[in-house]
Design a protein around this motif. Structure first.
Motif, short mmCIF file in Angstrom:
data_model
loop_
_atom_site.label_atom_id
_atom_site.label_comp_id
_atom_site.label_asym_id
_atom_site.label_seq_id
_atom_site.Cartn_x
_atom_site.Cartn_y
_atom_site.Cartn_z
N VAL A 159 0.82 -1.22 0.00
CA VAL A 159 0.00 0.00 0.00
C VAL A 159 0.86 1.26 0.00
CG1 VAL A 159 -1.98 -1.10 1.10
CG2 VAL A 159 -0.21 -0.04 2.53
N GLY A 160 2.17 1.14 -0.18
CA GLY A 160 3.03 2.31 -0.21
C GLY A 160 3.75 2.56 1.10
N PHE A 161 3.34 1.89 2.17
CA PHE A 161 4.03 1.98 3.45
C PHE A 161 3.72 0.70 4.23
CE2 PHE A 161 -0.14 3.91 3.84
CZ PHE A 161 -0.64 3.44 5.04
N THR A 162 4.57 0.36 5.18
CA THR A 162 4.35 -0.84 5.97
C THR A 162 3.15 -0.62 6.88
OG1 THR A 162 6.72 -1.32 5.96
CG2 THR A 162 5.38 -2.46 7.60
N ALA A 163 2.15 -1.49 6.77
CA ALA A 163 0.90 -1.26 7.50
C ALA A 163 0.31 -2.57 8.00
CB ALA A 163 -0.12 -0.55 6.62
N TRP A 164 -0.33 -2.52 9.16
CA TRP A 164 -1.20 -3.60 9.60
C TRP A 164 -2.60 -3.31 9.07
CZ3 TRP A 164 -4.99 -1.22 12.27
CH2 TRP A 164 -4.68 -0.09 13.04
N ALA A 165 -3.47 -4.30 9.12
CA ALA A 165 -4.84 -4.11 8.63
C ALA A 165 -5.83 -4.66 9.63
CB ALA A 165 -5.02 -4.82 7.29
N HIS A 166 -6.86 -3.85 9.91
CA HIS A 166 -7.99 -4.33 10.71
C HIS A 166 -9.21 -4.40 9.79
CE1 HIS A 166 -11.59 -3.99 13.25
NE2 HIS A 166 -10.90 -4.76 14.08
N VAL A 167 -9.86 -5.56 9.79
CA VAL A 167 -11.04 -5.77 8.95
C VAL A 167 -12.25 -5.90 9.86
CG1 VAL A 167 -12.11 -7.18 7.17
CG2 VAL A 167 -9.62 -6.93 7.23
N ARG A 168 -13.21 -5.01 9.66
CA ARG A 168 -14.41 -5.03 10.48
C ARG A 168 -15.46 -5.95 9.87
NH1 ARG A 168 -18.04 0.13 12.37
NH2 ARG A 168 -19.71 -1.07 13.34
N ARG A 169 -16.14 -6.66 10.73
CA ARG A 169 -17.15 -7.63 10.29
C ARG A 169 -18.55 -7.07 10.51
NH1 ARG A 169 -17.25 -13.95 12.15
NH2 ARG A 169 -19.15 -14.58 11.05
N CYS A 170 -19.39 -7.17 9.48
CA CYS A 170 -20.82 -6.87 9.58
C CYS A 170 -21.55 -8.12 9.10
CB CYS A 170 -21.20 -5.66 8.71
SG CYS A 170 -20.51 -4.08 9.26
N GLY A 171 -22.11 -8.85 10.02
CA GLY A 171 -22.72 -10.12 9.65
C GLY A 171 -21.65 -11.10 9.20
N SER A 172 -21.75 -11.57 7.95
CA SER A 172 -20.80 -12.55 7.45
C SER A 172 -19.78 -11.96 6.48
CB SER A 172 -21.56 -13.69 6.74
OG SER A 172 -22.28 -13.16 5.63
N HIS A 173 -19.76 -10.63 6.34
CA HIS A 173 -18.87 -10.03 5.36
C HIS A 173 -18.04 -8.89 5.93
CE1 HIS A 173 -22.75 -7.93 5.16
NE2 HIS A 173 -22.03 -6.86 4.89
N ALA A 198 -23.28 3.12 9.47
CA ALA A 198 -24.56 3.07 10.18
C ALA A 198 -24.44 2.29 11.47
CB ALA A 198 -25.63 2.44 9.28
N SER A 199 -23.66 1.20 11.45
CA SER A 199 -23.47 0.38 12.64
C SER A 199 -22.74 1.16 13.73
CB SER A 199 -22.68 -0.88 12.28
OG SER A 199 -22.41 -1.64 13.43
N THR A 200 -21.73 1.93 13.33
CA THR A 200 -21.00 2.75 14.30
C THR A 200 -21.91 3.82 14.89
OG1 THR A 200 -18.93 2.41 13.11
CG2 THR A 200 -19.04 4.31 14.58
N ARG A 201 -22.73 4.44 14.03
CA ARG A 201 -23.65 5.48 14.49
C ARG A 201 -24.66 4.90 15.48
NH1 ARG A 201 -25.80 6.68 9.84
NH2 ARG A 201 -24.06 8.05 9.25
N ASP A 202 -25.17 3.71 15.19
CA ASP A 202 -26.16 3.08 16.08
C ASP A 202 -25.58 2.77 17.45
OD1 ASP A 202 -28.02 3.18 14.07
OD2 ASP A 202 -27.77 1.10 13.45
N ARG A 203 -24.29 2.37 17.49
CA ARG A 203 -23.65 2.04 18.76
C ARG A 203 -23.47 3.27 19.63
NH1 ARG A 203 -19.78 -1.36 16.02
NH2 ARG A 203 -18.16 0.13 16.58
#
Length: 213
Positions: free
Chosen positions: A91-105, A206-211
Motif C-alpha cells: 500500500v506504499g508503506f508498511t501497515a497492519w490491517a484491521h477488517v471489520r465484520r458486519c454479519g458474514s462479510h 450506520a453500525s457505528t452510528r447506532d452504537r
C-alpha cells in the motif's frame, strides 16, 4: 528534483527521497489519480477501492483470515472483526490491517502504521492527506479535541497531537454512503502517534452510528 514520499522503517514512518515518477499506492487503489481527480471535479463521488491492502470490501469475512494466513502473516480475531499483522498487498508503506465484520462479510478496512516524533508525524500526514485529496477531492475537516491544540494543528504544529490532546481526522465521502477517513492520535507520555486510513461502507458507518446512540 526529488520530493519526500512516506515510507516506514522498522514499523514506523520515516522519510526517504524518491523520484517524482514513482507512484505511491494508498489503499491499493484501482483507479489512477487523474481519473479520480476528474470525478471529483465533476462532482461525482468516487467509489471505494475494491480491496484495500488486498482484503475485499463486501467479501466473505471468513476468507479474510485465510488470505492473511495464506500470506504467512499473523491473524487474530477482535470483538468487531480481525487484524492482520501486515497487508497482503503493498500500500506504499508498511501497515497492519484491521477488517471489520458486519454479519458474514467485511464492511470496513483500516490500514494503520505509526510515526515517531513531531516532524515524522507532520510529514506523514501531509503526504497521505495530499495523496488522498488527489484521489478523492477536498476532505471534510473533523479534527476534535483541545481548542488550543486544534489551533496548533491548523498552524502545522503537531506536538500536542502526539501528547493526546486532540484527534486528527479528515473524511472523504464515497459512493453509496461510504467514506474514507485519515486519522491520527497520540497518547500522553509517548512520542509515537498511530495513523490510520479507513475505508468504510455505509453499513459500517450506520453500525457505528447506532452504537453511539
Amino acid at each position: 528534483m526529488r520530493e519526500p514520499v512516506t515510507r516506514v522503517c522498522c514499523g514506523r514512518i520515516a522519510q526517504v527521497r524518491t523520484p517524482l515518477a514513482l507512484v505511491v499506492i494508498v489503499g491499493a487503489l484501482a483507479l489512477g489519480p487523474a481519473v479520480l481527480a476528474a470525478s471529483a471535479q465533476s462532482g461525482e463521488l468516487p467509489a471505494l477501492p475494491a480491496a484495500p491492502g488486498g482484503f475485499r470490501l463486501g467479501g466473505s469475512f471468513g476468507s479474510v483470515g485465510l488470505r492473511c494466513m495464506n500470506e504467512r502473516l499473523e491473524w487474530r480475531t477482535t470483538p468487531d472483526g480481525g487484524r492482520c499483522s501486515r497487508t497482503p498487498r503493498p500500500v506504499g508503506f508498511t501497515a497492519w490491517a484491521h477488517v471489520r465484520r458486519c454479519g458474514s462479510h467485511a464492511c470496513a478496512i483500516t490500514l494503520g502504521t505509526e510515526a515517531e516524533g513531531e516532524t515524522a508525524l507532520q510529514e506523514a500526514l501531509s503526504d497521505l492527506a495530499g495523496q488522498l485529496t488527489d484521489r478523492y477531492g477536498t476532505p471534510r475537516d473533523a479534527h476534535d479535541g483541545d481548542a488550543d491544540c486544534l489551533l496548533n494543528l491548523a498552524a502545522g504544529r503537531y506536538a500536542c497531537l502526539l501528547a493526546g490532546n486532540a484527534r486528527y481526522q479528515l473524511d472523504w465521502p464515497a459512493r453509496e454512503g461510504g467514506a474514507i477517513s485519515l486519522r491520527a492520535s497520540g497518547r500522553a507520555g509517548s512520542r509515537v502517534a498511530t495513523i490510520t486510513i479507513t475505508y468504510a461502507t455505509s453499513e459500517a458507518i450506520a453500525s457505528t452510528r447506532d452504537r453511539r446512540l
